[in-house]
Write an enzyme that holds these catalytic residues in place. Structure first.
Site, PDB file in Angstrom:
ATOM      1  CG  ASP A  93      33.450  62.188   6.320  1.00 57.93           C
ATOM      2  OD1 ASP A  93      32.567  61.532   6.408  1.00 57.93           O
ATOM      3  OD2 ASP A  93      34.128  62.412   5.232  1.00 57.93           O
ATOM      4  CD  GLU A 121      27.027  63.648  10.376  1.00 58.56           C
ATOM      5  OE1 GLU A 121      27.416  63.346   9.326  1.00 58.56           O
ATOM      6  OE2 GLU A 121      26.810  62.971  11.467  1.00 58.56           O
ATOM      7  CB  THR A 165      28.331  53.642   5.972  1.00 53.39           C
ATOM      8  OG1 THR A 165      28.477  54.233   7.146  1.00 53.39           O
ATOM      9  CG2 THR A 165      29.236  54.257   4.871  1.00 53.39           C
ATOM     10  CG  ASP A 166      25.651  50.907  10.763  1.00 52.57           C
ATOM     11  OD1 ASP A 166      25.435  49.830  10.458  1.00 52.57           O
ATOM     12  OD2 ASP A 166      25.855  51.044  12.182  1.00 52.57           O
ATOM     13  CG  ASP A 174      16.397  62.613  11.289  1.00 49.75           C
ATOM     14  OD1 ASP A 174      16.972  61.581  11.254  1.00 49.75           O
ATOM     15  OD2 ASP A 174      15.233  62.475  10.536  1.00 49.75           O
ATOM     16  CG  ASP A 192      29.289  59.960   2.987  1.00 51.97           C
ATOM     17  OD1 ASP A 192      29.927  59.104   2.424  1.00 51.97           O
ATOM     18  OD2 ASP A 192      30.019  60.779   3.614  1.00 51.97           O
ATOM     19  CD  GLN A 198      27.938  58.324  15.179  1.00 50.47           C
ATOM     20  OE1 GLN A 198      27.930  57.311  14.500  1.00 50.47           O
ATOM     21  NE2 GLN A 198      28.004  59.495  14.640  1.00 50.47           N
TER      22      GLN A 198
END
Lengths: 285, 285, 285, 285
Positions: B86, B106, B157-158, B137, B155, B31
């Site tokens: 994060d 993550e 979100t999208d 993954d 966590d 991203q």
């Protein structure tokens, strides 16, 4: 069409909504009034360029200022709505058959007319025979009132515009006087998130906190408010919003809602830590 | 300077914040990542142009996904955080001394590095010796896990971006399997206000509702989320978020918060009528 | 009030103007029509969300499509305006007493009515007895015309909307046919600055360049156009816009202008190098 | 990403461009300096939040302040550039081999450094051995100069910021004094379209008109300027910009341009009627 209405919540953050059409724009003695059609929030009413309410989320506000005190006070007969010329709160109150009289004191006649034309489903309650609309200054109206109302709902929202007088100490004193010995007052407490709103919010609390024996703050999530978060004040001479809450009796009334539930009533008084801290700090002073 | 970052919550409504500076911009394998300094929300982290969190309001999110399950489950030893590179959730969890292991899965290494550099107060928990960061993954990671975690916090979100796989039925099934027999899973439920979000929100509920015996939804007011309102899912094999809630024990831990309180814990499950209706409709199907 | 209308000139650049009021919004058979009041540009007319003209700068356009050919052709008696239902060009032409007939072919009747009501100073010329308004498709209208007009002004602007047909090869051929042997055609050439406009601009040139013996491009600075810069095409069977220019005769007419002068007439054909290059490249092909 | 930089041309109209990245942001002794990457205009340099130039359109400006006087004055040896720390004008001038000395007086050292780093193709001319950069206040620099320069180019643009002193009567007097008896001065005349700019534009003209025997205004279309339209002043002791124009000699130099041509040179002095009227009104006073 790329036509957007923006409301600056602070000078550094704004919410913007695409506008489809403007239905009305006029300047009354008090303020500029606009009715806009937005794609996301339906019709919105703006006063001096600030959103007062939108079709899509006004129900949250109206339900929260109405049903919270009405499910606590056991016997509301006479209600005063300060501001509220749009009729939303009055209309919500007319669902209660035991209420005998609803006085709406609104200084802006054009505002009432515009709402009647463009928001009939909100304003229809103003036609109820129990409702009296006084086109008048609320401060003046209140001065002559004493021991008269069971419930006062202060629907005036903008502490910086022409309604500023409604947020003075004198005003709170007059409200206290106008209420019966077991009266309740519900008022706008503002949004506590942004620094510049916080201060106003705290000032608001100070006045009510000192004027009434019981003073509690409750919350709702209203998307078009600053940061989407709004606080209300519950100031009362006798009834406590939780201890004297009567959920079973309220449920019997069979009033239809979209935001309020008796469960949510309790949750609305359970505030985030940062809001609690802000209010307590004020109470200690 | 008139430089504004906007997030379109729908194609017809957006929140915009004045930007002072850009601290980072890069494209990882997953991203685009940007770190911006806003005047109102402090530093914000955006993924593919969407705000993931801001300095000013991320505490609400982190506290709500952490303390709600931690004050219900009596004995959390091993936690899995899906996404969460994060470090915000991991850092919040490290306050609990009884936790023995925290696995963070993550997929985006650059994201972790950027957060370490620009949000050290969030990311610092990743350095705790109990924390393991797997750059991997999540779906693949989960497949080999069985009866292992007391708590999974999703966590991610999208549901439309690269994390979409995390919202499939298979994924929920794998989470169930990875949890111990009394495990709890907390996940993003989305924002229920705008029509287009509502649908996603309902789909989310369907999956968890079918996969877990106990499935409840709770809320928080997060200003940078769509309409300022966010829902979380609490999916559990054994513990009920209210019936098994242990406020007294949690208070003894002396954990400092700015949003969460044990009182607010209860209020967070008291949802508006329109949200209740939306979820019930789904449950009936 | 923070209500802004924006026009995206490309997907990455836009001009925005504060809107005071919306005077009209309607959907005709052809398009959506809006009349807005802007603080800076006065009333603006938008078609499908794109500015067609504004009170503040439309004079530039009208003068440049009218006076440039009228000061070149020695004997204009019959004019055809394609599009132009707002009446701006017709009104400018009625200042010339030697013109005997002005045909306006406009497909959108609502557009004509809206302009008559909201822009009477533009539309008034449509009432002149020499002016005939045909609510009709221009392509069809043209097919039957041959050797009839001294001047055709193509006032239609949007090559992507419902007027697209007006920009085909067939259309240019029909214009040529409809003109007398010394006829002139003036048309919109577009804005040459942004990459995505440039291509359209070049295509436009190709068609006229091939259809007419004399084909020249001239410019004006129009603030509400993309990049504030607009080109016009001057396509002619006999007269050259500079060599056959008759400034002294034009001056004798005593026509009042705010943009056009006989001096500026010449300057308008002196194009920047990058525009010259763009056009020449096309001509070589 | 929805990150947009806007420049308010008046309080009611703005141009906005999508920003991809911020390359630099700093505060010098004089001003805030930002380098942004826009999708449409390439890199842009902003001073105190106002665009100074963009990669995409700065060539127009540089060519117009350079080639117009250079094609008129027959023998330029020594040039003073006031402001111009970006090097654009100096670089354009270095194409003229007959120029012996170019003095650039720029008060802001950080500005020079930032341009050298981010706009090397503009700033490269500053490295030419004929160019001297003085980090100094221009007013002070000028006081000691007398009968020294053939050409002064006033590249300072903002009459309201820190460069305000450069727009006083005293300043124009000092420029006059610093020029040789056949010297030319070229300066920013501003944008004449918006009401609030117009006044500044007229004031500018008054000062030069009174100080120099020959004073003419010329124009260019620069998209990032207010309304896309910009005027320059040509103030001269001896040479007239059209009567003494030497196109044939200039063409022999073989200088490559993208905006300027000898044809356009003439057209640039052919102003719209409303600009002529504005200037003449001032001249009559």
């Amino acid at each position: 069409m790329e036509m957007w209405f923006s409301e600056l919540h602070t000078s550094n953050v704004k919410i913007s909504m695409r506008i489809e059409k403007q239905l009305f724009s006029g300047v009354s003695d008090c303020q500029r009034i606009d009715v806009l059609v937005s794609d996301e929030f339906g019709k919105i009413l703006a006063l001096d360029g600030e959103i007062l309410f939108s079709e899509k989320d006004e129900f949250i506000y109206d339900e929260m200022v109405t049903h919270v005190p009405m499910s606590v006070h056991p016997n509301v007969k006479k209600v005063l709505i300060i501001g509220g010329g749009d009729g939303g709160v009055a209309t919500a109150l007319t669902q209660y058959k035991t209420i005998e009289q609803i006085d709406v004191v609104e200084p802006d006649e054009m505002f009432v007319e515009v709402c009647k034309e463009h928001f009939p489903e909100l304003a229809c309650g103003l036609e109820d025979e129990r409702v009296n609309v006084y086109i008048q200054d609320a401060l003046r109206f209140l001065r002559s009132k004493s021991d008269e109302y069971d419930l006062i709902i202060n629907d005036a929202t903008d502490p910086f515009g022409y309604t500023e007088g409604l947020f003075t100490k004198e005003f709170y004193g007059n409200c206290y006087k106008a209420l019966k010995e077991d009266g309740i007052m519900v008022y706008q407490h503002g949004s506590p998130f942004y620094e510049e709103d916080k201060e106003e919010c705290v000032k608001m609390h100070r006045k009510a906190y000192k004027a009434f024996p019981i003073s509690r703050v409750y919350q709702a999530h209203i998307p078009t408010c600053p940061s989407g978060y709004w606080l209300f004040g519950f100031a009362s001479k006798k009834y406590h919003p939780i201890n004297n809450f009567k959920p079973a009796e309220w449920k019997k009334l069979g009033i239809k809602t979209r935001y309020y539930t008796t469960n949510l009533h309790k949750g609305a008084f359970m505030l985030p830590k940062y809001v609690e801290d802000m209010l307590e700090e004020e109470e200690r002073d």
